[in-house]
Design an enzyme around this catalytic site. Sequence first.
Site, PDB file in Angstrom:
ATOM      1  N   TRP A 321      10.202  88.489   1.488  1.00 18.06           N
ATOM      2  CA  TRP A 321      10.528  88.262   2.898  1.00 18.06           C
ATOM      3  C   TRP A 321      11.488  87.084   3.054  1.00 18.06           C
ATOM      4  O   TRP A 321      12.367  87.101   3.917  1.00 18.06           O
ATOM      5  CB  TRP A 321       9.240  87.985   3.693  1.00 18.06           C
ATOM      6  CG  TRP A 321       9.477  87.690   5.144  1.00 18.06           C
ATOM      7  CD1 TRP A 321       9.567  88.582   6.177  1.00 18.06           C
ATOM      8  CD2 TRP A 321       9.645  86.398   5.744  1.00 18.06           C
ATOM      9  NE1 TRP A 321       9.785  87.937   7.364  1.00 18.06           N
ATOM     10  CE2 TRP A 321       9.837  86.588   7.129  1.00 18.06           C
ATOM     11  CE3 TRP A 321       9.658  85.095   5.242  1.00 18.06           C
ATOM     12  CZ2 TRP A 321      10.024  85.528   8.024  1.00 18.06           C
ATOM     13  CZ3 TRP A 321       9.852  84.040   6.124  1.00 18.06           C
ATOM     14  CH2 TRP A 321      10.031  84.256   7.492  1.00 18.06           C
ATOM     15  N   HIS A 322      11.339  86.086   2.199  1.00 17.28           N
ATOM     16  CA  HIS A 322      12.152  84.879   2.333  1.00 17.28           C
ATOM     17  C   HIS A 322      13.605  85.084   1.928  1.00 17.28           C
ATOM     18  O   HIS A 322      14.471  84.314   2.355  1.00 17.28           O
ATOM     19  CB  HIS A 322      11.542  83.733   1.515  1.00 17.28           C
ATOM     20  CG  HIS A 322      10.409  83.058   2.207  1.00 17.28           C
ATOM     21  ND1 HIS A 322       9.114  83.535   2.153  1.00 17.28           N
ATOM     22  CD2 HIS A 322      10.363  81.956   2.991  1.00 17.28           C
ATOM     23  CE1 HIS A 322       8.324  82.743   2.859  1.00 17.28           C
ATOM     24  NE2 HIS A 322       9.053  81.778   3.374  1.00 17.28           N
ATOM     25  N   GLY A 323      13.896  86.075   1.117  1.00 17.27           N
ATOM     26  CA  GLY A 323      15.292  86.273   0.748  1.00 17.27           C
ATOM     27  C   GLY A 323      15.479  87.356  -0.288  1.00 17.27           C
ATOM     28  O   GLY A 323      14.567  87.657  -1.066  1.00 17.27           O
TER      29      GLY A 323
END
Length: 471
Positions: A321-323
């Site tokens: 989700w973060h990248g």
Amino acid sequence: MVFSSTTFLFAFLPLVLITYFIVPRVLKNAVLLVFSLVFYAWGEPVYVLLMLASITVAYVTGIFADKKRKPGCEKTAFIFMLLAVIWNIGLLLFFKYADFFILNANSLFNTGFKLLGLTLPIGISFYSFQTLSYVIDVYRGEVRSQKNFLNLATYVTLFPQLIAGPIVRYQTIEDQLNYRRESLSQFSRGIKRFAVGLGKKVILANNIGALFAEISAASQSELSVVSSWLGILAYTFQIYFDFSGYSDMAIGLGKMFGFDFLENFNYPYISRSITEFWRRWHISLSTWFRDYVYIPLGGNRRGIARQCLNIMIVWFLTGFWHGANWNFICWGLYFGIILLCEKLFLGKALKKVPAVIQHIYSLLLIIVGWGIFAYEDTSALIQNFKNLFGFGGLEFFNDKAFFWLANYAVTFIALIIASTPLFRKLGEKLTLKAPVLYGCILEPAAAALLLIVSAAYLAGNSFNPFLYFRF
């Protein structure tokens, strides 16, 4: 546009506040919606249409998902809930992860697919999760669908939390969309909270971020083992004060307009375990994955083996989700493995050792985790870990490390103190012993000083990154 900018502080915010408080109540949500769209369009005018499309999808699918309450309509409701899931996850996969998949496919299968080169819509990870949680909650029967499109659009676009959260659940502010009542005391609390957040971001995060940027840009010959640790310590503080500062500003802005957002951080660096750390860090995200991924997968109800698998799935997704990069996936799996160990055997052992050992254990693992998170370039990531643990051919300590340490020693002390609830506890004691002095003089004066100093920093310093802007 970001909160820590002169445009926002001296133009946008005063204008929206004046307009909001002079219009009649029936128009207040419309004012927030218009200004929120302007706020978003400031950086990405085209992608406003994408966000409006997401709101429309949430509005329509939410109405049909609500039909689950009616006998015989369960299948229709499920189909529309599923459409909302497909739309939101599809958006993320296309805009955020398409090039990641293409790049890895080309590398793995020696193909030559062209990268799409799409610009990532700002805040898409946050507003996609919000609209998705809204429809799922409607389908579950936890809230009723919102029939007023303006109210739903206001909820999704609300500029205090649009760009970087916290991830505000619809059920948290459902009543506030229609029945909130602004007050002078709440507005005052909002300004104070905003001032604290702005100070965290501008005075603390930006200052220590400059050290991390300098060390990251230094040549291998300038570095030492100590300076490598200084760099990753700097990033550890930068990301906390950057993101928690932004959350504080969002919560403060919400209060100014009559909204109460849930807390997103609770002094995570005082944790005694990684399990505790993730109860204190980015609380809205952890809660979202618990409620919409971990529990639906079965949680801890299907045996220990299935629980372990569910935990690893959640942390794979948390990292991803973060990248769209392998370092984020590794970061998520890294914490997933530690959490599994704490759940299976390590947690019990930790409770038997002194508190200081628990703190050292937690902080060391947290800092190493940020070392994974900080570097999207794999070669830079590997080299930094070699440097940290003495395999990079560096001196242990050199003149450059002494220079950085001497220049930032006071900053590090301030960061350590600010990472603890010391000031909060001091404020609570003063509130009990001298409520008038603290509430009417000291606290407002401190907030005003933070605002003035932060504004001065912004005017005189061009270094003003926002780490979570890319998510």
